[in-house]
Design a protein around this motif. Structure first.
Motif, PDB file in Angstrom:
ATOM      1  N   HIS A 101       0.829  -1.199   0.000  1.00 16.96           N
ATOM      2  CA  HIS A 101       0.000   0.000   0.000  1.00 16.96           C
ATOM      3  C   HIS A 101       0.868   1.256   0.000  1.00 16.96           C
ATOM      4  O   HIS A 101       0.675   2.174  -0.788  1.00 16.96           O
ATOM      5  CB  HIS A 101      -0.924  -0.038   1.224  1.00 16.96           C
ATOM      6  CG  HIS A 101      -1.943   1.060   1.228  1.00 16.96           C
ATOM      7  ND1 HIS A 101      -2.755   1.294   2.294  1.00 16.96           N
ATOM      8  CD2 HIS A 101      -2.258   1.999   0.303  1.00 16.96           C
ATOM      9  CE1 HIS A 101      -3.531   2.329   2.019  1.00 16.96           C
ATOM     10  NE2 HIS A 101      -3.250   2.771   0.824  1.00 16.96           N
ATOM     11  N   HIS A 128       1.219   4.093  -3.203  1.00 17.35           N
ATOM     12  CA  HIS A 128       1.515   5.527  -3.127  1.00 17.35           C
ATOM     13  C   HIS A 128       2.961   5.829  -3.482  1.00 17.35           C
ATOM     14  O   HIS A 128       3.489   6.872  -3.102  1.00 17.35           O
ATOM     15  CB  HIS A 128       1.161   6.054  -1.727  1.00 17.35           C
ATOM     16  CG  HIS A 128      -0.307   5.961  -1.467  1.00 17.35           C
ATOM     17  ND1 HIS A 128      -1.211   6.862  -1.984  1.00 17.35           N
ATOM     18  CD2 HIS A 128      -1.044   5.043  -0.798  1.00 17.35           C
ATOM     19  CE1 HIS A 128      -2.443   6.506  -1.626  1.00 17.35           C
ATOM     20  NE2 HIS A 128      -2.371   5.396  -0.905  1.00 17.35           N
ATOM     21  N   HIS A 137      -5.190   1.387  -7.309  1.00 18.37           N
ATOM     22  CA  HIS A 137      -5.300   2.044  -6.008  1.00 18.37           C
ATOM     23  C   HIS A 137      -5.630   3.532  -6.157  1.00 18.37           C
ATOM     24  O   HIS A 137      -6.419   4.080  -5.386  1.00 18.37           O
ATOM     25  CB  HIS A 137      -4.042   1.837  -5.173  1.00 18.37           C
ATOM     26  CG  HIS A 137      -4.253   2.238  -3.754  1.00 18.37           C
ATOM     27  ND1 HIS A 137      -5.129   1.569  -2.921  1.00 18.37           N
ATOM     28  CD2 HIS A 137      -3.771   3.279  -3.031  1.00 18.37           C
ATOM     29  CE1 HIS A 137      -5.162   2.173  -1.753  1.00 18.37           C
ATOM     30  NE2 HIS A 137      -4.345   3.223  -1.784  1.00 18.37           N
ATOM     31  N   HIS A 184      -8.779   5.812  -4.659  1.00 14.23           N
ATOM     32  CA  HIS A 184      -8.681   7.095  -3.949  1.00 14.23           C
ATOM     33  C   HIS A 184      -9.552   8.163  -4.604  1.00 14.23           C
ATOM     34  O   HIS A 184     -10.097   9.023  -3.912  1.00 14.23           O
ATOM     35  CB  HIS A 184      -7.223   7.570  -3.859  1.00 14.23           C
ATOM     36  CG  HIS A 184      -6.539   7.052  -2.623  1.00 14.23           C
ATOM     37  ND1 HIS A 184      -6.493   7.763  -1.443  1.00 14.23           N
ATOM     38  CD2 HIS A 184      -5.912   5.882  -2.379  1.00 14.23           C
ATOM     39  CE1 HIS A 184      -5.850   7.042  -0.524  1.00 14.23           C
ATOM     40  NE2 HIS A 184      -5.488   5.892  -1.066  1.00 14.23           N
ATOM     41  N   HIS A 238      -6.616   8.054   6.156  1.00 16.85           N
ATOM     42  CA  HIS A 238      -5.658   7.785   5.075  1.00 16.85           C
ATOM     43  C   HIS A 238      -6.169   8.352   3.748  1.00 16.85           C
ATOM     44  O   HIS A 238      -5.399   8.850   2.933  1.00 16.85           O
ATOM     45  CB  HIS A 238      -5.399   6.280   4.940  1.00 16.85           C
ATOM     46  CG  HIS A 238      -4.715   5.930   3.653  1.00 16.85           C
ATOM     47  ND1 HIS A 238      -3.364   6.135   3.453  1.00 16.85           N
ATOM     48  CD2 HIS A 238      -5.197   5.430   2.487  1.00 16.85           C
ATOM     49  CE1 HIS A 238      -3.054   5.768   2.219  1.00 16.85           C
ATOM     50  NE2 HIS A 238      -4.141   5.338   1.608  1.00 16.85           N
TER      51      HIS A 238
HETATM   52 ZN   LIG Z   1      -4.101   4.474  -0.255  1.00 10.96          ZN
END
Ligand SMILES: [Zn+2]
Ligand SMILES: [Zn+2]
Length: 193
Positions: free
Chosen positions: A23, A28, A53, A57, A134
């Motif tokens: 993750h 990121h 991912h 987001h 997050h």
């Molecule tokens: Zn994330």
């Protein structure tokens, strides 16, 4: 018997750590699609994960399609279980793979429910705050099944209350008018229109 229980427990812990690292550094990280044959390199997995991912987001109700996850699992779990099976014994490898795979499934269920369902106890409420923060501050709170890794790696942030953009707030947090539900008023605040 002790070795098997230990291997299963290591599988569980192994998933939670992999989840944190994937993750943080793939989800990121700095890797992006490049010109040319990027998709033929081993880094393609990292880049594809990054893209899925990023989509989550942008829209927290987007989750990568099940077939992609099933494919990744079908490749990853036998490889991961194969190493301890080869090093120690087949039952130990199986126990490790089972612990890892089971915790991965638990992650899928937990992550989805964080976004789709209200918490049913204080522990799950705490996990939701950890992960939803997050989504506001993507550099912090990478652990989902095991927020403890954020403590270990110094990426934990616990704002009180958690501030969310109204547009990205989960539906369970607001009423039909889009106002924060009273039972969550102490834990969250909404900004934006
Ligand atoms: Zn994330
Ligand atoms: Zn999420």
């Amino acid at each position: 018997m002790v070795a098997i229980v230990l291997a299963a427990a290591l599988g569980v812990a192994g998933w939670t750590l992999s989840e944190y690292l994937m993750h943080r550094f793939a989800g990121h990280g700095p890797l992006r699609r490049k010109e040319g044959l990027w998709f033929l390199t081993p880094l393609a997995v990292v880049i594809l994960f990054h893209e899925e991912h990023s989509a989550h987001h942008r829209d927290p109700l987007y989750f990568a399609p099940a077939w992609k996850k099933a494919l990744a699992t079908a490749i990853l779990v036998p490889v991961l279980g194969g190493v301890p099976a080869w090093l120690v014994s087949a039952p130990v490898g199986l126990a490790f793979g089972a612990g890892f795979g089971f915790t991965y499934l638990a992650y899928e269920v937990l992550h989805r429910r964080i976004h789709t369902h209200p918490p049913s106890n204080r522990y799950l409420a705490w996990m939701r705050r950890h992960h939803l923060h997050h989504h506001v501050t993507p550099k912090m709170n990478h652990g989902v099944t095991m927020p403890g890794w954020d403590v270990v790696f110094g990426t934990r942030e616990t704002p009180d209350p958690v501030t969310l953009n109204r547009k990205l707030a989960p539906r369970w947090l607001v009423d039909e008018a889009g106002t924060l539900r009273r039972e969550f008023a102490a834990e969250y605040q909404l900004v934006g229109r």
